[in-house]
Design a protein around this motif. Structure first.
Motif, PDB file in Angstrom:
ATOM      1  N   GLN A 121       1.025  -1.286   0.002  1.00 50.08           N
ATOM      2  CA  GLN A 121      -0.264  -0.001   0.203  1.00 50.08           C
ATOM      3  C   GLN A 121       0.894   1.415  -0.091  1.00 50.08           C
ATOM      4  OE1 GLN A 121      -2.396  -0.714   3.685  1.00 50.08           O
ATOM      5  NE2 GLN A 121      -3.148  -2.285   2.899  1.00 50.08           N
ATOM      6  N   ARG A 122       2.154   1.112  -0.403  1.00 47.40           N
ATOM      7  CA  ARG A 122       3.031   2.262  -0.245  1.00 47.40           C
ATOM      8  C   ARG A 122       2.547   3.578  -1.174  1.00 47.40           C
ATOM      9  NH1 ARG A 122       8.969   2.570   0.009  1.00 47.40           N
ATOM     10  NH2 ARG A 122       9.461   4.565  -0.505  1.00 47.40           N
ATOM     11  N   PRO A 123       2.257   4.812  -0.506  1.00 46.97           N
ATOM     12  CA  PRO A 123       2.056   5.818  -1.181  1.00 46.97           C
ATOM     13  C   PRO A 123       2.813   6.254  -2.169  1.00 46.97           C
ATOM     14  CG  PRO A 123       2.329   6.197   1.058  1.00 46.97           C
ATOM     15  CD  PRO A 123       2.810   4.882   0.889  1.00 46.97           C
ATOM     16  N   ASP A 124       2.539   7.135  -3.098  1.00 45.22           N
ATOM     17  CA  ASP A 124       3.308   8.010  -3.859  1.00 45.22           C
ATOM     18  C   ASP A 124       4.144   8.968  -3.095  1.00 45.22           C
ATOM     19  OD1 ASP A 124       2.505   6.307  -6.049  1.00 45.22           O
ATOM     20  OD2 ASP A 124       1.070   7.734  -6.616  1.00 45.22           O
ATOM     21  N   GLY A 125       5.464   9.153  -3.624  1.00 44.99           N
ATOM     22  CA  GLY A 125       6.082  10.436  -3.140  1.00 44.99           C
ATOM     23  C   GLY A 125       6.983   9.997  -2.040  1.00 44.99           C
ATOM     24  N   ASP A 126       7.407  11.286  -1.387  1.00 39.11           N
ATOM     25  CA  ASP A 126       8.387  10.886  -0.203  1.00 39.11           C
ATOM     26  C   ASP A 126       7.819  10.365   1.011  1.00 39.11           C
ATOM     27  OD1 ASP A 126      10.335  10.972   1.662  1.00 39.11           O
ATOM     28  OD2 ASP A 126      10.326  13.117   1.750  1.00 39.11           O
ATOM     29  N   VAL A 127       8.094   9.120   1.427  1.00 39.44           N
ATOM     30  CA  VAL A 127       7.253   8.410   2.574  1.00 39.44           C
ATOM     31  C   VAL A 127       7.890   8.792   3.964  1.00 39.44           C
ATOM     32  CG1 VAL A 127       6.418   6.841   1.068  1.00 39.44           C
ATOM     33  CG2 VAL A 127       8.294   6.363   2.153  1.00 39.44           C
TER      34      VAL A 127
END
Length: 111
Positions: free
Chosen positions: A86-92
């Motif tokens: 479920q990794r979100p887009d962009g800097d995490v």
């Protein structure tokens, strides 16, 4: 050790990439305490409680693992696998997504 226990330990070692001391320090942060599913009425989140169990596992000798420890290892492996998908887009870096994984012993920025 059975083949199942050996596989569980290997999968757990792959999923948990934080040391006991790193996890201990992380669990003391406000960010760690802020995320996760909490019981009705408040209290400690499931992930935070899991992190404390992971520390106990990491601090033990392998010969001292209990059935409960192996069950928790399997739970950790499953959570890390599902949540990683479920990794979100962009800097995490400063996201609840990363913080939740870290409560379960996995820092996605370490890989």
């Amino acid at each position: 050790m059975s083949d199942d226990e050996q596989q569980t330990r290997q999968d757990f070692d792959d999923a948990v990439n934080m040391t006991a001391s790193e996890l201990r320090r992380w669990l003391d942060t406000d960010e760690s305490k802020h995320v996760g599913q909490k019981p009705p009425g408040g209290g400690e989140s499931t992930g935070h409680e899991s992190g404390r169990h992971i520390i106990r596992i990491l601090d033990k000798k392998q010969a001292d693992y209990t059935d409960d420890d192996y069950a928790h290892m399997r739970k950790v492996v499953g959570y890390v696998a599902r949540h990683s998908e479920q990794r979100p887009d962009g800097d995490v870096h400063d996201t609840p997504w990363r913080w939740s994984l870290m409560n379960w012993g996995n820092d996605p920025e370490k890989r």
